[in-house]
Write an enzyme that holds these catalytic residues in place. Sequence first.
Site, PDB file in Angstrom:
ATOM      1  N   ASP A   1       4.360  -1.794   2.559  1.00 20.39           N
ATOM      2  CA  ASP A   1       4.379  -3.247   2.708  1.00 20.39           C
ATOM      3  C   ASP A   1       4.954  -3.538   4.082  1.00 20.39           C
ATOM      4  O   ASP A   1       5.502  -2.654   4.749  1.00 20.39           O
ATOM      5  CB  ASP A   1       5.238  -3.877   1.610  1.00 20.39           C
TER       6      ASP A   1
ATOM      7  N   TYR B   1       3.677  -9.728   8.340  1.00 21.18           N
ATOM      8  CA  TYR B   1       2.263  -9.515   8.613  1.00 21.18           C
ATOM      9  C   TYR B   1       1.483 -10.821   8.446  1.00 21.18           C
ATOM     10  O   TYR B   1       0.416 -10.992   9.021  1.00 21.18           O
ATOM     11  CB  TYR B   1       1.672  -8.494   7.628  1.00 21.18           C
TER      12      TYR B   1
ATOM     13  N   GLU C   1      14.221 -13.901   1.016  1.00 17.89           N
ATOM     14  CA  GLU C   1      14.949 -12.890   1.787  1.00 17.89           C
ATOM     15  C   GLU C   1      16.366 -13.332   2.117  1.00 17.89           C
ATOM     16  O   GLU C   1      17.240 -12.488   2.356  1.00 17.89           O
ATOM     17  CB  GLU C   1      14.165 -12.536   3.046  1.00 17.89           C
TER      18      GLU C   1
ATOM     19  N   THR D   1       3.846 -10.715  -2.579  1.00 13.90           N
ATOM     20  CA  THR D   1       4.743  -9.870  -3.369  1.00 13.90           C
ATOM     21  C   THR D   1       6.185 -10.368  -3.376  1.00 13.90           C
ATOM     22  O   THR D   1       6.993  -9.910  -4.190  1.00 13.90           O
ATOM     23  CB  THR D   1       4.705  -8.411  -2.873  1.00 13.90           C
ATOM     24  N   HIS D   2       6.530 -11.299  -2.498  1.00 21.01           N
ATOM     25  CA  HIS D   2       7.861 -11.919  -2.553  1.00 21.01           C
ATOM     26  C   HIS D   2       7.984 -12.923  -3.707  1.00 21.01           C
ATOM     27  O   HIS D   2       9.066 -13.144  -4.235  1.00 21.01           O
ATOM     28  CB  HIS D   2       8.166 -12.679  -1.252  1.00 21.01           C
TER      29      HIS D   2
END
Length: 267
Positions: free
Chosen positions: A3, A35, A145, A178-179
């Site tokens: 990832d 990304y 995050e 995916t977060h």
Amino acid sequence: MFDSGIGGLTVLKEVKKLLPSEHILYLGDSARLPYGNKSPQTITKYALECAIFLLTKGIKILIIACNTSSALALDILKRKLPIPVLGVIYPAAVEAVRYTKTKKIGVIGTKATINSMAYGKAIKKLDPAIEVLAKPCPLFVPIVEEGLENDKIALLMAEKYLDDFQHSGIDTLVMGCTHYPILEHVIKKIMGKGVTIINTGRETAKEIKHTLETKAIVNDAGKGGCEYFVTDSPDAFKEIGGRFLGEEITHIKFLKSLDYKDFLLSS
């Protein structure tokens, strides 16, 4: 699996549940994240470099644990690599199509994933009659995050981003990043009980298990383990990633670069 950073750990978490005996190598390309706002050409280049690095480690299957890379680089990696390659988009699309009754599905993700229309294409290939409504939610990633998933800001941003879906008629919503599973409780609160939330990690884990079993290469004996590789900030990866996984992360190796040409020459 790889990832752009730590988001793919939500996929890893689900894979560990279903395949506890497998030894998993996880590469977080944290030096070049995110990304999601890069060009398709750059994302493909990065994905190829990550894939070839992991290939030199003797892996039997590659998982693109990143929606953006799955959307833009899956086909080329499937063509170039001599092992099975799975992304996170198709398994989630299959599950979304299975659940929808209104034939209206919502998709949220990074700008690159949404702009690629990868989910819409995958869903419509399965059922052309389905209407797909997609929206980028770029601030969800930094919220997660920064550990703010239980903060008021997470709820406020979810309300703002998901407002368009409120009266759209969708009964299924795909978390196309995916977060986002870290925010699943907030997303469910906004969307209500009438909307099924699709977690790409859970669906991908099922597909991985099926593929390994079909090819008779599943390891179903003994205790598995994980090794982690990062291209930047191993301490941050350990701290934030531990929250994602709900356990301490050990065996982190720092990579100074990912020059796939060098790896090809040395392999």
